[in-house]
Design a protein around this motif. Sequence first.
Motif, short mmCIF file in Angstrom:
data_model
loop_
_atom_site.label_atom_id
_atom_site.label_comp_id
_atom_site.label_asym_id
_atom_site.label_seq_id
_atom_site.Cartn_x
_atom_site.Cartn_y
_atom_site.Cartn_z
N CYS A 1 -24.71 -52.66 65.06
CA CYS A 1 -26.11 -52.95 64.74
C CYS A 1 -26.90 -53.19 66.02
O CYS A 1 -26.34 -53.64 67.03
CB CYS A 1 -26.22 -54.21 63.88
SG CYS A 1 -25.52 -54.05 62.21
N THR B 1 -24.41 -49.39 60.67
CA THR B 1 -24.08 -47.99 60.89
C THR B 1 -22.68 -47.85 61.49
O THR B 1 -22.19 -48.74 62.20
CB THR B 1 -25.10 -47.33 61.83
OG1 THR B 1 -25.14 -48.07 63.07
CG2 THR B 1 -26.47 -47.33 61.21
N LYS B 2 -22.06 -46.73 61.20
CA LYS B 2 -20.71 -46.46 61.72
C LYS B 2 -20.79 -46.09 63.19
O LYS B 2 -21.64 -45.31 63.59
CB LYS B 2 -20.06 -45.34 60.91
CG LYS B 2 -18.58 -45.16 61.20
CD LYS B 2 -17.95 -44.15 60.25
CE LYS B 2 -16.45 -44.03 60.52
NZ LYS B 2 -15.82 -43.04 59.60
#
Length: 211
Positions: free
Chosen positions: A121, A204-205
């Motif tokens: 993040c 998010t990955k």
Amino acid sequence: MQKALLSTCLLLALLSPVTSLECSDCHSRATSCENNGSTLCYSNKICVSGVLDNNIESKYKVATFRGCSKSERCHSGDYSLTSASGKYLQMKVFCCGTEKCNKEPLYVPPREDLSPNGLECPACFDLTYLRSNFNCESKGTVSCLGNETKCIDYTSLASCEYYFQSKLKLKGCATEDVCALNGKKITLGRFNLDKIITQCSDATKQIELEG
């Protein structure tokens, strides 16, 4: 007649029993607490058990607390935040309303035992005095740990014991329970967070770079 009725109402109010709740009582500046005492909670207070580990509030870094809490300031949950500059907060809280329901201790894992979960993040951190302006500039991204699955934009007032409140602003990774604190206030022992505002989205990955 009215005076007699008023006198009767006042007498009944004075004679009405004050309800109380017996809660386990313990306060330690460590992640465990061996005291098995108890205390009586009155009015709108309930039992709470909690443990705190953080490097945001320097005056109250680690604490274990079991005792009474105002119901509006007690929210059960597994709270974890990871922000910029290595700042973090871990806190577990259990609130209940029956006799000694808070006797079981809670634990948080050592920070170094938490593994990255593959999410990340945007991050920034600022803790400042009330009259100062926020300066939460982006510090890149941080890796989310454990069960932190949300990106958070967080603002609140923070205080410890009898010290003045500070303004806390951060972005980073968080658990869903932290996001659920939006619009609430929470107290654990002598650690207080007020006027909490949270805005959350899915983390998010992380992109895996090929070697």
